[in-house]
Design a protein around this motif. Structure first.
Motif, PDB file in Angstrom:
ATOM      1  N   GLY A 338       0.777  -1.236   0.000  1.00 43.05           N
ATOM      2  CA  GLY A 338       0.000   0.000   0.000  1.00 43.05           C
ATOM      3  C   GLY A 338       0.804   1.279   0.000  1.00 43.05           C
ATOM      4  N   ASP A 339       2.085   1.200   0.358  1.00 42.90           N
ATOM      5  CA  ASP A 339       2.909   2.414   0.370  1.00 42.90           C
ATOM      6  C   ASP A 339       3.361   2.825  -1.025  1.00 42.90           C
ATOM      7  N   ARG A 340       2.958   2.059  -2.036  1.00 44.08           N
ATOM      8  CA  ARG A 340       3.444   2.322  -3.391  1.00 44.08           C
ATOM      9  C   ARG A 340       2.518   3.191  -4.239  1.00 44.08           C
ATOM     10  N   PHE A 341       1.219   3.244  -3.927  1.00 40.85           N
ATOM     11  CA  PHE A 341       0.303   3.791  -4.931  1.00 40.85           C
ATOM     12  C   PHE A 341      -0.945   4.420  -4.326  1.00 40.85           C
ATOM     13  N   VAL A 342      -1.610   5.194  -5.178  1.00 40.77           N
ATOM     14  CA  VAL A 342      -2.989   5.620  -4.956  1.00 40.77           C
ATOM     15  C   VAL A 342      -3.824   5.035  -6.090  1.00 40.77           C
ATOM     16  N   LYS A 343      -5.130   5.026  -5.874  1.00 45.53           N
ATOM     17  CA  LYS A 343      -6.058   4.564  -6.904  1.00 45.53           C
ATOM     18  C   LYS A 343      -7.000   5.701  -7.264  1.00 45.53           C
ATOM     19  N   VAL A 344      -7.240   5.867  -8.565  1.00 42.44           N
ATOM     20  CA  VAL A 344      -8.098   6.935  -9.056  1.00 42.44           C
ATOM     21  C   VAL A 344      -9.208   6.318  -9.903  1.00 42.44           C
ATOM     22  N   SER A 345     -10.460   6.650  -9.584  1.00 48.94           N
ATOM     23  CA  SER A 345     -11.612   6.123 -10.321  1.00 48.94           C
ATOM     24  C   SER A 345     -11.827   6.899 -11.608  1.00 48.94           C
ATOM     25  N   THR A 346     -12.381   6.213 -12.617  1.00 43.91           N
ATOM     26  CA  THR A 346     -12.498   6.829 -13.942  1.00 43.91           C
ATOM     27  C   THR A 346     -13.905   6.816 -14.530  1.00 43.91           C
ATOM     28  N   SER A 347     -14.882   6.193 -13.864  1.00 41.83           N
ATOM     29  CA  SER A 347     -16.270   6.237 -14.358  1.00 41.83           C
ATOM     30  C   SER A 347     -16.967   7.434 -13.724  1.00 41.83           C
ATOM     31  N   VAL A 348     -16.458   8.595 -14.063  1.00 42.07           N
ATOM     32  CA  VAL A 348     -16.903   9.859 -13.467  1.00 42.07           C
ATOM     33  C   VAL A 348     -17.008  10.912 -14.571  1.00 42.07           C
ATOM     34  N   PRO A 349     -17.685  12.028 -14.304  1.00 42.32           N
ATOM     35  CA  PRO A 349     -17.734  13.088 -15.314  1.00 42.32           C
ATOM     36  C   PRO A 349     -16.333  13.507 -15.763  1.00 42.32           C
ATOM     37  N   GLU A 350     -16.189  13.749 -17.041  1.00 38.65           N
ATOM     38  CA  GLU A 350     -14.876  14.114 -17.578  1.00 38.65           C
ATOM     39  C   GLU A 350     -14.352  15.393 -16.943  1.00 38.65           C
ATOM     40  N   ALA A 351     -15.237  16.281 -16.544  1.00 43.58           N
ATOM     41  CA  ALA A 351     -14.803  17.530 -15.910  1.00 43.58           C
ATOM     42  C   ALA A 351     -14.066  17.260 -14.605  1.00 43.58           C
ATOM     43  N   TRP A 352     -14.462  16.215 -13.886  1.00 41.44           N
ATOM     44  CA  TRP A 352     -13.763  15.875 -12.643  1.00 41.44           C
ATOM     45  C   TRP A 352     -12.323  15.460 -12.936  1.00 41.44           C
ATOM     46  N   VAL A 353     -12.161  14.626 -13.938  1.00 39.03           N
ATOM     47  CA  VAL A 353     -10.818  14.160 -14.285  1.00 39.03           C
ATOM     48  C   VAL A 353      -9.998  15.308 -14.866  1.00 39.03           C
ATOM     49  N   ASP A 354     -10.613  16.193 -15.617  1.00 40.62           N
ATOM     50  CA  ASP A 354      -9.892  17.365 -16.122  1.00 40.62           C
ATOM     51  C   ASP A 354      -9.346  18.181 -14.949  1.00 40.62           C
ATOM     52  N   THR A 355     -10.174  18.364 -13.919  1.00 37.80           N
ATOM     53  CA  THR A 355      -9.740  19.116 -12.741  1.00 37.80           C
ATOM     54  C   THR A 355      -8.600  18.400 -12.034  1.00 37.80           C
ATOM     55  N   PHE A 356      -8.741  17.094 -11.857  1.00 40.74           N
ATOM     56  CA  PHE A 356      -7.690  16.311 -11.198  1.00 40.74           C
ATOM     57  C   PHE A 356      -6.371  16.416 -11.968  1.00 40.74           C
ATOM     58  N   CYS A 357      -6.436  16.267 -13.262  1.00 44.16           N
ATOM     59  CA  CYS A 357      -5.216  16.311 -14.070  1.00 44.16           C
ATOM     60  C   CYS A 357      -4.587  17.709 -14.059  1.00 44.16           C
ATOM     61  N   ASP A 358      -5.417  18.731 -14.135  1.00 39.06           N
ATOM     62  CA  ASP A 358      -4.901  20.100 -14.114  1.00 39.06           C
ATOM     63  C   ASP A 358      -4.179  20.403 -12.793  1.00 39.06           C
ATOM     64  N   ARG A 359      -4.717  19.868 -11.704  1.00 42.97           N
ATOM     65  CA  ARG A 359      -4.174  20.185 -10.386  1.00 42.97           C
ATOM     66  C   ARG A 359      -3.134  19.183  -9.899  1.00 42.97           C
ATOM     67  N   LEU A 360      -2.920  18.117 -10.651  1.00 43.43           N
ATOM     68  CA  LEU A 360      -2.017  17.066 -10.182  1.00 43.43           C
ATOM     69  C   LEU A 360      -0.609  17.572  -9.849  1.00 43.43           C
ATOM     70  N   PRO A 361       0.017  18.409 -10.674  1.00 41.82           N
ATOM     71  CA  PRO A 361       1.346  18.910 -10.285  1.00 41.82           C
ATOM     72  C   PRO A 361       1.336  19.635  -8.947  1.00 41.82           C
ATOM     73  N   ALA A 362       0.313  20.457  -8.718  1.00 42.64           N
ATOM     74  CA  ALA A 362       0.225  21.179  -7.443  1.00 42.64           C
ATOM     75  C   ALA A 362      -0.069  20.225  -6.289  1.00 42.64           C
ATOM     76  N   LEU A 363      -0.869  19.185  -6.539  1.00 49.51           N
ATOM     77  CA  LEU A 363      -1.172  18.200  -5.498  1.00 49.51           C
ATOM     78  C   LEU A 363       0.092  17.462  -5.079  1.00 49.51           C
TER      79      LEU A 363
END
Length: 377
Positions: A338-363
């Motif tokens: 469990g110390d190796r990874f996170v899991k991200v769900s993908t059956s979600v509105p595309e706008a959610w994933v766009d937000t996640f991807c845009d903010r990933l460097p800052a996260l």
């Protein structure tokens, strides 16, 4: 505070967060098909919820589940979610002196149910490039013996997203038959996979399939799933049922409607799911140290490794939470890896994933600064 109360408050806080983007529980947040909403509304307006449902489920739904799985001769038992279906199997088959064999990673709750019934849980590690992140027949054969009551296979695997072939399922079924174990095929994510092969085809008298309407149809909050097996196995499981008054009438009507429009619905869901996966893969590839060990995933989620970036998964989860995004830390699935990874769900509105991807460097940058992180579940 007890861990149960702490866990409840954790999820209550998430549930009451306005506009939270649910990107960690593999749930489906794509707006419901109109036919599914209409079926629920019609059932409510007719007052169907005033009466109990049949204990095994409405016959029309039971038949539709078997037809959808393509397993004539089997029967379906409708349950209050997939987790209740698996708890029923564990109560029916596990006892002191038996073993429950699964993989690591796997889905954690059936392991808990098996231990509660007195079984010894054996987890075969598969988070390894040497085995291509999958269980091999050789590894399974080495882990079973005359004590083995249940072989539990999540396919596609949650969280890895690998999918087993027909030949592999047939090999696992033969091993289960040889040692006298029940092969439990958790097919929760089968509708996101190409070429999925239910174990009932390989072992119609020695396997049980568990299903869920939470993921493909988006009914997680309604709690509806099913077991599918031959009548003899289904009868044994039904004797261990605690939900003797049937699953939610409203949920069953939604599930019936969903199965009727499934081809149309899943074509759109999978289009969105594939697009979201591609966006996450691209975003992760731009950040040094992040990696996707399995791509494409056959589930509606992706494992994103953080270990190469030198950040703790829990820190990235907390950074996302502060931005109204819920992703899942690896330790939910596996203490060993469990110390190796996170899991991200993908059956979600595309706008959610766009937000996640845009903010990933800052996260990622914020995660490097976080040390005092509360309990996560």
């Amino acid at each position: 505070m007890s861990s149960a109360r702490q866990r409840n408050r954790y999820f209550d806080a998430l549930s009451t967060t306005p506009g939270l983007m649910w990107l960690g529980q593999n749930t489906n947040h794509i707006p419901a098909h109109p036919a599914v909403k209409a079926a629920m509304i019609a059932a409510i307006e007719a007052g169907e919820f005033n009466a109990y449902a049949p204990p095994l489920g409405f016959e029309a739904l039971r038949s539709a589940i078997v037809a959808d799985l393509g397993t004539p001769g089997a029967e379906a038992l409708v349950t209050e979610g997939g987790v209740s279906a698996l708890a029923m199997v564990c109560r029916a088959y596990c006892k002191p002196g038996t073993t429950f064999v699964t993989t690591d990673p796997t889905w954690k709750w059936p392991c808990l149910f098996a231990r509660q019934a007195g079984a010894l849980v054996i987890e075969i590690p598969i988070y390894d490039t040497a085995c291509h992140y999958r269980l091999t027949p050789e590894a399974l054969k080495a882990a079973v013996d005359e004590r083995t009551a249940v072989i539990y296979l999540v396919d596609p695997n949650n969280p890895l997203g690998i999918r087993y072939t027909r030949e592999e399922i047939e090999a696992f079924a033969a091993i289960a038959r040889d040692c006298g174990a029940l092969l439990v095929h958790d097919c929760t994510y089968r509708d996101f996979a190409d070429g999925h092969y239910p174990a009932l085809h390989a072992a119609p008298e020695g396997a049980v399939v568990s299903l869920s309407f939470s993921k493909w149809l988006g009914l997680a909050g309604l709690r509806i799933g099913a077991l599918v097996a031959c009548p003899k196995i289904l009868d044994r499981c039904a004797e261990a049922a605690t939900s003797v008054l049937g699953a939610s009438v409203i949920a069953q009507r939604a599930a019936q409607a969903g199965l009727q429009v499934k081809p149309e619905w899943m074509a759109e869901v999978r289009r969105i799911d594939r697009a979201n996966k591609a966006k996450i893969k691209d975003a992760a590839s731009r950040i040094e140290g992040l990696a996707l060990p399995i791509y494409p995933s056959h589930g509606n989620f992706l494992v994103v490794e953080t270990i190469g970036a030198g950040i703790k998964p829990e820190a990235l989860v907390e950074a996302a939470r502060r931005e109204n995004m819920m992703i899942r830390q690896g330790t939910y699935h596996t203490e060993r890896f469990g110390d190796r990874f996170v899991k991200v769900s993908t059956s979600v509105p595309e706008a959610w994933v766009d937000t996640f991807c845009d903010r990933l460097p800052a996260l990622v940058a914020q995660a490097r600064t976080l040390n005092d992180i509360g309990a996560q579940f």
